[in-house]
Structures are given as structure tokens and as C-alpha cells.
Scaffold this motif. Structure first.
Motif, PDB file in Angstrom:
ATOM      1  N   VAL A 105      -1.404   6.013   7.934  1.00 40.08           N
ATOM      2  CA  VAL A 105      -2.392   5.105   7.340  1.00 40.08           C
ATOM      3  C   VAL A 105      -1.862   4.631   5.986  1.00 40.08           C
ATOM      4  CG1 VAL A 105      -4.745   4.875   6.439  1.00 40.08           C
ATOM      5  CG2 VAL A 105      -4.318   6.259   8.499  1.00 40.08           C
ATOM      6  N   LEU A 106      -1.968   3.328   5.740  1.00 39.88           N
ATOM      7  CA  LEU A 106      -1.626   2.752   4.439  1.00 39.88           C
ATOM      8  C   LEU A 106      -2.912   2.438   3.682  1.00 39.88           C
ATOM      9  CD1 LEU A 106       1.246   0.149   5.071  1.00 39.88           C
ATOM     10  CD2 LEU A 106       1.432   2.415   4.042  1.00 39.88           C
ATOM     11  N   TYR A 107      -2.896   2.720   2.376  1.00 40.09           N
ATOM     12  CA  TYR A 107      -4.064   2.429   1.547  1.00 40.09           C
ATOM     13  C   TYR A 107      -3.605   1.727   0.270  1.00 40.09           C
ATOM     14  CZ  TYR A 107      -8.198   3.112  -1.398  1.00 40.09           C
ATOM     15  OH  TYR A 107      -9.286   2.916  -2.220  1.00 40.09           O
ATOM     16  N   GLN A 108      -4.187   0.570   0.001  1.00 43.00           N
ATOM     17  CA  GLN A 108      -3.901  -0.172  -1.224  1.00 43.00           C
ATOM     18  C   GLN A 108      -5.103  -0.034  -2.155  1.00 43.00           C
ATOM     19  OE1 GLN A 108      -3.276  -4.400  -0.822  1.00 43.00           O
ATOM     20  NE2 GLN A 108      -2.021  -4.501  -2.675  1.00 43.00           N
ATOM     21  N   ARG A 109      -4.939   0.718  -3.203  1.00 44.17           N
ATOM     22  CA  ARG A 109      -6.066   1.048  -4.077  1.00 44.17           C
ATOM     23  C   ARG A 109      -6.613  -0.183  -4.797  1.00 44.17           C
ATOM     24  NH1 ARG A 109      -5.205   6.671  -7.236  1.00 44.17           N
ATOM     25  NH2 ARG A 109      -7.484   6.457  -7.327  1.00 44.17           N
ATOM     26  N   GLY A 128       0.817  -1.198   0.000  1.00 42.32           N
ATOM     27  CA  GLY A 128       0.000   0.000   0.000  1.00 42.32           C
ATOM     28  C   GLY A 128       0.852   1.250   0.000  1.00 42.32           C
ATOM     29  N   GLN A 129       0.179   2.383  -0.124  1.00 49.75           N
ATOM     30  CA  GLN A 129       0.852   3.674  -0.125  1.00 49.75           C
ATOM     31  C   GLN A 129       0.405   4.488   1.079  1.00 49.75           C
ATOM     32  OE1 GLN A 129      -0.550   4.312  -4.370  1.00 49.75           O
ATOM     33  NE2 GLN A 129       1.475   5.295  -4.507  1.00 49.75           N
ATOM     34  N   ILE A 130       1.281   5.372   1.524  1.00 44.38           N
ATOM     35  CA  ILE A 130       0.918   6.262   2.619  1.00 44.38           C
ATOM     36  C   ILE A 130      -0.247   7.139   2.161  1.00 44.38           C
ATOM     37  CG2 ILE A 130       1.715   8.145   4.098  1.00 44.38           C
ATOM     38  CD1 ILE A 130       4.521   6.915   3.897  1.00 44.38           C
ATOM     39  N   LEU A 131      -1.291   7.176   2.946  1.00 43.63           N
ATOM     40  CA  LEU A 131      -2.517   7.868   2.543  1.00 43.63           C
ATOM     41  C   LEU A 131      -2.258   9.337   2.205  1.00 43.63           C
ATOM     42  CD1 LEU A 131      -5.586   7.642   2.165  1.00 43.63           C
ATOM     43  CD2 LEU A 131      -5.841   8.231   4.600  1.00 43.63           C
ATOM     44  N   ALA A 132      -1.360   9.974   2.937  1.00 47.85           N
ATOM     45  CA  ALA A 132      -1.079  11.394   2.690  1.00 47.85           C
ATOM     46  C   ALA A 132      -0.532  11.623   1.280  1.00 47.85           C
ATOM     47  CB  ALA A 132      -0.079  11.909   3.727  1.00 47.85           C
ATOM     48  N   HIS A 133       0.108  10.596   0.714  1.00 48.52           N
ATOM     49  CA  HIS A 133       0.719  10.749  -0.601  1.00 48.52           C
ATOM     50  C   HIS A 133      -0.280  10.572  -1.750  1.00 48.52           C
ATOM     51  CE1 HIS A 133       4.878   9.491   1.241  1.00 48.52           C
ATOM     52  NE2 HIS A 133       4.418  10.653   1.692  1.00 48.52           N
ATOM     53  N   VAL A 134      -1.409   9.932  -1.481  1.00 45.56           N
ATOM     54  CA  VAL A 134      -2.348   9.636  -2.571  1.00 45.56           C
ATOM     55  C   VAL A 134      -3.733  10.256  -2.358  1.00 45.56           C
ATOM     56  CG1 VAL A 134      -1.163   7.479  -3.129  1.00 45.56           C
ATOM     57  CG2 VAL A 134      -3.065   7.440  -1.501  1.00 45.56           C
ATOM     58  N   TRP A 135      -3.928  10.915  -1.232  1.00 41.94           N
ATOM     59  CA  TRP A 135      -5.263  11.403  -0.891  1.00 41.94           C
ATOM     60  C   TRP A 135      -5.856  12.281  -1.987  1.00 41.94           C
ATOM     61  CZ3 TRP A 135      -9.086  10.224   2.170  1.00 41.94           C
ATOM     62  CH2 TRP A 135     -10.082  11.152   2.449  1.00 41.94           C
ATOM     63  N   ASP A 136      -5.080  13.190  -2.552  1.00 46.47           N
ATOM     64  CA  ASP A 136      -5.598  14.110  -3.562  1.00 46.47           C
ATOM     65  C   ASP A 136      -5.981  13.409  -4.854  1.00 46.47           C
ATOM     66  OD1 ASP A 136      -5.297  16.229  -1.847  1.00 46.47           O
ATOM     67  OD2 ASP A 136      -3.338  16.830  -2.622  1.00 46.47           O
ATOM     68  N   GLU A 137      -5.511  12.169  -5.034  1.00 45.55           N
ATOM     69  CA  GLU A 137      -5.818  11.428  -6.261  1.00 45.55           C
ATOM     70  C   GLU A 137      -7.085  10.585  -6.128  1.00 45.55           C
ATOM     71  OE1 GLU A 137      -2.452   8.985  -7.046  1.00 45.55           O
ATOM     72  OE2 GLU A 137      -0.998  10.631  -6.820  1.00 45.55           O
ATOM     73  N   LEU A 138      -7.623  10.455  -4.920  1.00 48.16           N
ATOM     74  CA  LEU A 138      -8.727   9.534  -4.691  1.00 48.16           C
ATOM     75  C   LEU A 138     -10.056  10.130  -5.112  1.00 48.16           C
ATOM     76  CD1 LEU A 138      -7.822   8.070  -1.175  1.00 48.16           C
ATOM     77  CD2 LEU A 138      -7.035   7.352  -3.440  1.00 48.16           C
ATOM     78  N   SER A 139     -10.933   9.256  -5.559  1.00 52.10           N
ATOM     79  CA  SER A 139     -12.298   9.666  -5.889  1.00 52.10           C
ATOM     80  C   SER A 139     -13.096   9.830  -4.603  1.00 52.10           C
ATOM     81  CB  SER A 139     -12.954   8.612  -6.774  1.00 52.10           C
ATOM     82  OG  SER A 139     -13.118   7.392  -6.045  1.00 52.10           O
ATOM     83  N   ASN A 140     -14.281  10.422  -4.723  1.00 53.01           N
ATOM     84  CA  ASN A 140     -15.150  10.573  -3.556  1.00 53.01           C
ATOM     85  C   ASN A 140     -15.504   9.213  -2.961  1.00 53.01           C
ATOM     86  OD1 ASN A 140     -15.204  13.351  -3.612  1.00 53.01           O
ATOM     87  ND2 ASN A 140     -17.060  13.457  -4.879  1.00 53.01           N
ATOM     88  N   ARG A 141     -15.736   8.216  -3.839  1.00 48.75           N
ATOM     89  CA  ARG A 141     -16.072   6.881  -3.351  1.00 48.75           C
ATOM     90  C   ARG A 141     -14.920   6.294  -2.541  1.00 48.75           C
ATOM     91  NH1 ARG A 141     -14.715   2.060  -4.825  1.00 48.75           N
ATOM     92  NH2 ARG A 141     -13.662   2.854  -6.691  1.00 48.75           N
ATOM     93  N   GLU A 142     -13.686   6.453  -3.051  1.00 49.30           N
ATOM     94  CA  GLU A 142     -12.526   5.931  -2.324  1.00 49.30           C
ATOM     95  C   GLU A 142     -12.343   6.667  -1.003  1.00 49.30           C
ATOM     96  OE1 GLU A 142      -9.186   4.381  -5.368  1.00 49.30           O
ATOM     97  OE2 GLU A 142      -9.824   6.460  -5.717  1.00 49.30           O
ATOM     98  N   ARG A 143     -12.511   7.979  -1.013  1.00 43.19           N
ATOM     99  CA  ARG A 143     -12.358   8.752   0.228  1.00 43.19           C
ATOM    100  C   ARG A 143     -13.362   8.306   1.287  1.00 43.19           C
ATOM    101  NH1 ARG A 143     -11.016  15.096  -0.844  1.00 43.19           N
ATOM    102  NH2 ARG A 143      -9.083  14.802  -2.016  1.00 43.19           N
TER     103      ARG A 143
END
Length: 300
Positions: free
Chosen positions: A252-256, A208-223
């Protein structure tokens, strides 16, 4: 050994090494010579075991009636020159019981569960070498990747807090929770050139990726999904009377690909009585005002 008040010492010519333990004012135990080519217990394994023994009690205090002149040997005595098979190999298990694994320059020897010993061979350092009080390493055991998190004694408060959280989670549900990593083991560092002293925690490696690094790329559904998973994690922590004051997207780690969310890092965790019913302020630290959750901004 006498000058520095040591119980343990060694003599080495690099081709052969003997280990010495002072057992009384006028008594010493000496190991058979360990040769550089020995394999049933290598010199490195013996040094690792010797370090562990020395750590458990390295000081030697001579009796008040001790007289140093009595240590002087008699004339015309020397070591035997007679060939001996013992000079070519170490006696299995004679010095380092439990250290039968491969000990390398990248080994961390961990003591846990009383006298149990685990040999952790590091494959990669994750944290910058400049970090001296904390470090993250990656190890591989039987084809499975793990993370080893180390703290120096100066970080006792942080290490105690984090280990306590994982122990409480493990006690609550031995099979683990999907929003946390499951603790493999925790213990004191007994011997290592990578991180000489302190405490270590072993966790499974999480993709997964650190959430802070990918947050701006996430869709509303993912958020929305990530927020719900984090709220579930915080609800579990609160049920165990745990409050985490520094919760943030960097922990937080998030694996898309799978949607897996893992909450990490509990060094600042605090006891929180359930009767106090502290609100989920961690959510505010993580995501800010809930009304802003769906305000997915885009550049352009």
C-alpha cells in the motif's frame, strides 16, 4: 545458420551490417547494407526489429531431400563493386515497421494488442539488479512518469494474476478508481537487454511512501482514513470476485500531503465467487485486530 538451424542471421563489420533471412532451402533474402552512420533507421533499430522477427519464428528445418553440396557457389563470382546509394542508408520501414522511435541500450520493446509495438525507454531501475525473475523500472513519456513491472517466464502465474486484476478493474470502470493505479498497457517483452524475456505491465507513477514504513508515525485520524480507503479497495476487488491473500502494508502506498491511498501488487490474487461471500480477511492481514486500530503507541 545451417549448423544451428536458424532462419535469420547477420554479417557485420561494425561499419556496415547486412541482415539475412533464409526463405527456402536454396533461397535467402539479404537486406541492403546498413551503415553505422544511418539515421532514418539506425543499426540499433534494425537489430531490435530483427530480434522481433527472429523471436516469431527463428528455426529453419531443411527438406528431407536437401543436399548441402548444392549450396556451393560457382567459381569467379563476386559481389559488385559498383557504387550504390543504397549502400549508405536503410530503406524506411523495410524491416522494422513500428520501430520509428528512439531505440537505446535501455529500451524495452513491448508487444501488445495483437501486433502493436511500444518502445519504452527506461530512465531508472528501481529494483536491485540481483533480481532476475522480476524487475521494476521507471520510464518517462511526454513528461509523465510511469512504472514498468517485468516478470520472467518463470513468474507466469504472478504476472497473469496481476495483469488480470488490472484488466478487470479497467473493464469495470475505464476511467479508473482512485484507490488503484490505472493500467496503461500490458504485453510481452519482444526485445530488451535490460530484461530479455517475459511479460511487462505499465502503470502510472504514484507518489507516496510504503505504508509499512510510515505507519508508526501516523495519527489516529490518518490511520482511520487509511483503513477506510483500504476497505473501499477491498470492497471493489470483492465485487469483481477477486481475493488477495497476501495483502499487507508493504503493498500500500500512502501520500500524507494529499491523503491518497493506493493498493498495489496483486501477484497472488485469486478468483473468489461472490456467492461464497469471503469476509474481508485482507483487512486483518493489513491492520490486525480492528480493536487495536486506535492504540497508537509512542516511544519514550
Amino acid at each position: 545458420m545451417r549448423k544451428f538451424g536458424l532462419r535469420y542471421g547477420f554479417l557485420s563489420t561494425y561499419r556496415g551490417t547486412v541482415f539475412v533471412k533464409r526463405t527456402a532451402d536454396f533461397a535467402f533474402c539479404v537486406s541492403p547494407p546498413i551503415r553505422d552512420r544511418d539515421t532514418n533507421l539506425s543499426v540499433r533499430q534494425c537489430f531490435a526489429g530483427f530480434c522481433i522477427l527472429a523471436e516469431q519464428g527463428h528455426d529453419y528445418i531443411e527438406g528431407s531431400d536437401f543436399r548441402a553440396e548444392r549450396l556451393r557457389g560457382q567459381d569467379d563470382l563476386q559481389a559488385s563493386l559498383r557504387p550504390s546509394g543504397l549502400r549508405d542508408h536503410a530503406i524506411e520501414g523495410s524491416l522494422v515497421t513500428g520501430l520509428n522511435g528512439n531505440v537505446t541500450p535501455n529500451t524495452i520493446i513491448l508487444g501488445h494488442q495483437g501486433r502493436a509495438i511500444s518502445i519504452l525507454n527506461v530512465s531508472r531501475r528501481i529494483s536491485p539488479p540481483s533480481h532476475t525473475d522480476k524487475a521494476l523500472f521507471e520510464i518517462e513519456h511526454q513528461g509523465t512518469r510511469h512504472i514498468v513491472k517485468c516478470w520472467s517466464p518463470r513468474q507466469d502465474r504472478a504476472s497473469n494474476a496481476e495483469c488480470a486484476v488490472y484488466e478487470r478493474l479497467s473493464d469495470s470502470r475505464p476511467s479508473g478508481y482512485d484507490v488503484f493505479a490505472n493500467m496503461i498497457l500490458a504485453g510481452n517483452i519482444m526485445c530488451s537487454s535490460l530484461f530479455p524475456n517475459g511479460r511487462a505491465l505499465v502503470l502510472p507513477y504514484k507518489d507516496g511512501q510504503i505504508l509499512a514504513h510510515v505507519w508508526d508515525e501516523l495519527s489516529n485520524r490518518e490511520r482511520t482514513h487509511v483503513r477506510e480507503e483500504c476497505e473501499k479497495a477491498i470492497r471493489i476487488l470483492r465485487s469483481l470476485s477477486i481475493y488477495v491473500p497476501d495483502a499487507g502494508k508493504h503493498n500500500v502506498l500512502y501520500q500524507r500531503e494529499t491523503g491518497a491511498v493506493t493498493m498495489l501488487d496483486f501477484e497472488t490474487a485469486m478468483e473468489c465467487l461472490q456467492s461464497e461471500h469471503v469476509p474481508y480477511v485482507e483487512l486483518l492481514s493489513l491492520f490486525g485486530n480492528p480493536t487495536m486500530m486506535h492504540g497508537h503507541t509512542t516511544s519514550g
